[in-house]
Motif scaffolding. Structure first.
Motif, PDB file in Angstrom:
ATOM      1  N   GLY A   1     -13.674  22.415   2.858  1.00  0.00           N
ATOM      2  CA  GLY A   1     -11.647  23.047   3.178  1.00  0.00           C
ATOM      3  C   GLY A   1     -12.452  22.414   4.747  1.00  0.00           C
ATOM      4  N   LEU A   2     -13.333  21.665   5.207  1.00  0.00           N
ATOM      5  CA  LEU A   2     -14.132  20.787   6.737  1.00  0.00           C
ATOM      6  C   LEU A   2     -13.972  19.837   6.393  1.00  0.00           C
ATOM      7  CD1 LEU A   2     -17.041  22.911   8.061  1.00  0.00           C
ATOM      8  CD2 LEU A   2     -14.501  22.836   8.593  1.00  0.00           C
ATOM      9  N   ARG A   3     -13.352  19.325   7.837  1.00  0.00           N
ATOM     10  CA  ARG A   3     -13.127  17.517   8.302  1.00  0.00           C
ATOM     11  C   ARG A   3     -14.774  17.520   9.101  1.00  0.00           C
ATOM     12  NH1 ARG A   3     -11.748  15.244  12.686  1.00  0.00           N
ATOM     13  NH2 ARG A   3     -10.677  17.075  13.343  1.00  0.00           N
ATOM     14  N   ILE A   4     -15.626  16.373   8.760  1.00  0.00           N
ATOM     15  CA  ILE A   4     -16.488  16.225   9.905  1.00  0.00           C
ATOM     16  C   ILE A   4     -16.026  15.274  11.068  1.00  0.00           C
ATOM     17  CG2 ILE A   4     -18.681  14.565  10.444  1.00  0.00           C
ATOM     18  CD1 ILE A   4     -19.202  16.754   8.026  1.00  0.00           C
ATOM     19  N   GLY A   5     -15.959  16.340  11.789  1.00  0.00           N
ATOM     20  CA  GLY A   5     -15.853  15.875  14.060  1.00  0.00           C
ATOM     21  C   GLY A   5     -16.243  15.067  14.094  1.00  0.00           C
ATOM     22  N   ALA A   6     -16.807  15.126  14.880  1.00  0.00           N
ATOM     23  CA  ALA A   6     -17.919  14.055  16.140  1.00  0.00           C
ATOM     24  C   ALA A   6     -19.036  13.812  15.871  1.00  0.00           C
ATOM     25  CB  ALA A   6     -17.652  14.935  17.466  1.00  0.00           C
TER      26      ALA A   6
ATOM     27  N   SER B   1     -20.003  10.332  19.514  1.00  0.00           N
ATOM     28  CA  SER B   1     -19.744  11.787  21.210  1.00  0.00           C
ATOM     29  C   SER B   1     -21.240  11.164  21.630  1.00  0.00           C
ATOM     30  CB  SER B   1     -20.145  12.490  21.067  1.00  0.00           C
ATOM     31  OG  SER B   1     -19.576  13.383  21.699  1.00  0.00           O
ATOM     32  N   LEU B   2     -21.101  10.691  22.912  1.00  0.00           N
ATOM     33  CA  LEU B   2     -22.229   9.711  23.660  1.00  0.00           C
ATOM     34  C   LEU B   2     -22.818  11.214  24.105  1.00  0.00           C
ATOM     35  CD1 LEU B   2     -24.691   8.424  23.830  1.00  0.00           C
ATOM     36  CD2 LEU B   2     -23.094   6.775  25.018  1.00  0.00           C
ATOM     37  N   TRP B   3     -23.675  11.088  24.719  1.00  0.00           N
ATOM     38  CA  TRP B   3     -24.508  12.052  25.711  1.00  0.00           C
ATOM     39  C   TRP B   3     -26.285  10.900  26.049  1.00  0.00           C
ATOM     40  CZ3 TRP B   3     -29.730  14.574  25.775  1.00  0.00           C
ATOM     41  CH2 TRP B   3     -29.884  15.030  27.024  1.00  0.00           C
ATOM     42  N   LEU B   4     -25.780  10.659  27.380  1.00  0.00           N
ATOM     43  CA  LEU B   4     -27.644   9.986  27.496  1.00  0.00           C
ATOM     44  C   LEU B   4     -27.935  10.852  28.532  1.00  0.00           C
ATOM     45  CD1 LEU B   4     -26.490   5.660  28.972  1.00  0.00           C
ATOM     46  CD2 LEU B   4     -27.215   7.201  26.679  1.00  0.00           C
ATOM     47  N   ALA B   5     -29.719  10.571  28.402  1.00  0.00           N
ATOM     48  CA  ALA B   5     -30.313  11.920  29.201  1.00  0.00           C
ATOM     49  C   ALA B   5     -30.867  10.784  30.061  1.00  0.00           C
ATOM     50  CB  ALA B   5     -31.977  12.108  27.889  1.00  0.00           C
TER      51      ALA B   5
END
Ligand code: LRH
Ligand code: MN
Length: 364
Positions: free
Chosen positions: A102-107, A154-158
């Motif tokens: 019952g789940l969808r893969i999100g980001a 969903s991008l986070w850059l260090a």
């Protein structure tokens, strides 16, 4: 539900203001909160990772725990994944496994911060070869997202520097744009690139995506499929986050949230656990934009994601508490008397307007 004295009292009071409580409950039920796969596993600080008995260890166990939280709350139909933390041999199988529960893969979150080659950055690295490696990972994540049925990269850059002069700051920005233009060109229709910013850490002098303004400029440069992601733990202390949210909502540039809370830095504590009033004010801006025909469409597509690390507490318990804290803040925002607020604002009734918000915050 209508039975409880309290609820009846609230129903009458809200009805008195033309607010239909069943409609509001409908809005609350429609609130979809995305949980992070990495919030179900053991996590810690550079000092120690305290293992929690039964904590999820594999992508399958993390998705199973996310499915449990959805069954228990009815409010978390999708789970965000992180690559390579959630890499499997067969992503179609992982998708099926999630959907069976019952789940969808999100980001889908690429990871450009845990490879030795990224010491001096990834998409902003001075060496073209390292930027190429980072780009190839981003492009692979676009494919993985498509295979998982995900519509958010969903991008986070260090990326950043630790000392003045270490690198050319204008050149790093140019490299960032050039790299992201290649990623943007590879996005299939309907897939968004969420650009997350953070004012410091792990870089301690400059960060290439340090604030909402830089993220917005980059998104504008890329195009409409690129939007800003606001992580509530990524601002200098004292920052008015709800105002940043209001501006991004008005600009139609807000793509998603990473909800958590902090007292000092990027503490990734349970959302609303340190400053529930701030969370209420953020929710108030979101509800306001969703009620405004000029911004409603964009505001409805904002991804409400949790991004936390549960270092000393049970992972599933913490996730459920987080969902309840977001629902509570949203419920309080739903009962703000907007007419009364606008009237008081138009009449420059400073404390009158302020008390309209306090009334909603303290009523529930
Ligand atoms: C960076 C961050 C980012 C994730 C990571 C788990 O601080 O907020 O969103 O990739 O946490
Ligand atoms: Mn985040």
């Amino acid at each position: 539900m209508a039975g409880s004295e309290e609820l009846e009292l609230l129903r009458e009071r809200l009805a008195g203001r033309g607010l239909d409580i069943d409609g509001l409950v409908g809005d609350l039920r429609a609130l979809a909160i995305e949980t992070p796969s990495w919030g179900y596993g053991n996590s810690g600080t550079r000092f120690h990772v305290f293992p929690w008995p039964g904590a999820a260890r594999t992508p399958w166990e993390r998705i199973a725990d996310a499915a449990l939280v959805h069954r228990l709350t009815g409010a978390c139909p999708s789970v965000a994944v992180h690559i390579p933390w959630d890499r499997v041999d067969d992503f179609a199988e992982l998708r099926r496994y999630a959907e069976e529960q019952g789940l969808r893969i999100g980001a889908v979150n690429p990871n450009l911060f845990q490879d030795d080659v990224y010491r001096l950055g990834s998409l902003c690295h001075p060496e073209p070869g390292v930027r190429r490696q980072a780009l190839d990972h981003m492009l692979e994540c676009v494919e993985i997202a498509a295979e998982l049925g995900s519509t958010d990269l969903s991008l986070w850059l260090a990326d950043g520097t630790n000392y003045p002069g270490q690198d050319d700051l204008r050149d790093r920005h140019r490299r960032l744009i050039e790299s992201l233009e290649e990623v943007y060109a590879a996005l299939p229709d309907g897939m968004r690139l969420l650009v997350e910013y953070k004012f410091f850490e792990p870089a301690f002098y400059s960060t290439d995506l340090p604030d909402w303004g830089t993220s917005l400029l980059v998104c504008r440069r890329l195009g409409p499929q690129a939007q800003v992601l606001v992580d509530t733990g990524h601002h200098p202390p004292g920052t008015n986050i709800e105002q940043i949210v209001a501006v991004l909502l008005e600009q139609g540039a807000l793509g998603g949230f990473h909800f958590n809370n902090r007292k000092y830095a990027d503490d990734d504590l349970i959302v609303g656990s340190i400053d529930p009033f701030e969370l209420f004010l953020i929710a108030t801006e979101l509800v306001s934009a969703r009620r405004d025909p000029a911004t409603a469409e964009a505001a409805k597509r904002i991804a409400l994601m949790i991004d936390q690390a549960h270092n000393v507490e049970g992972k599933i318990d913490a996730m459920i508490q987080s969902v309840v804290n977001i629902q509570t803040a949203y419920a309080k925002a739903l009962i703000v008397d907007r007419e009364l607020l606008f009237e008081a604002q138009r009449a420059s009734d400073v404390l009158g307007a302020h008390r309209v918000l306090l009334d909603a915050y303290e009523r529930l």
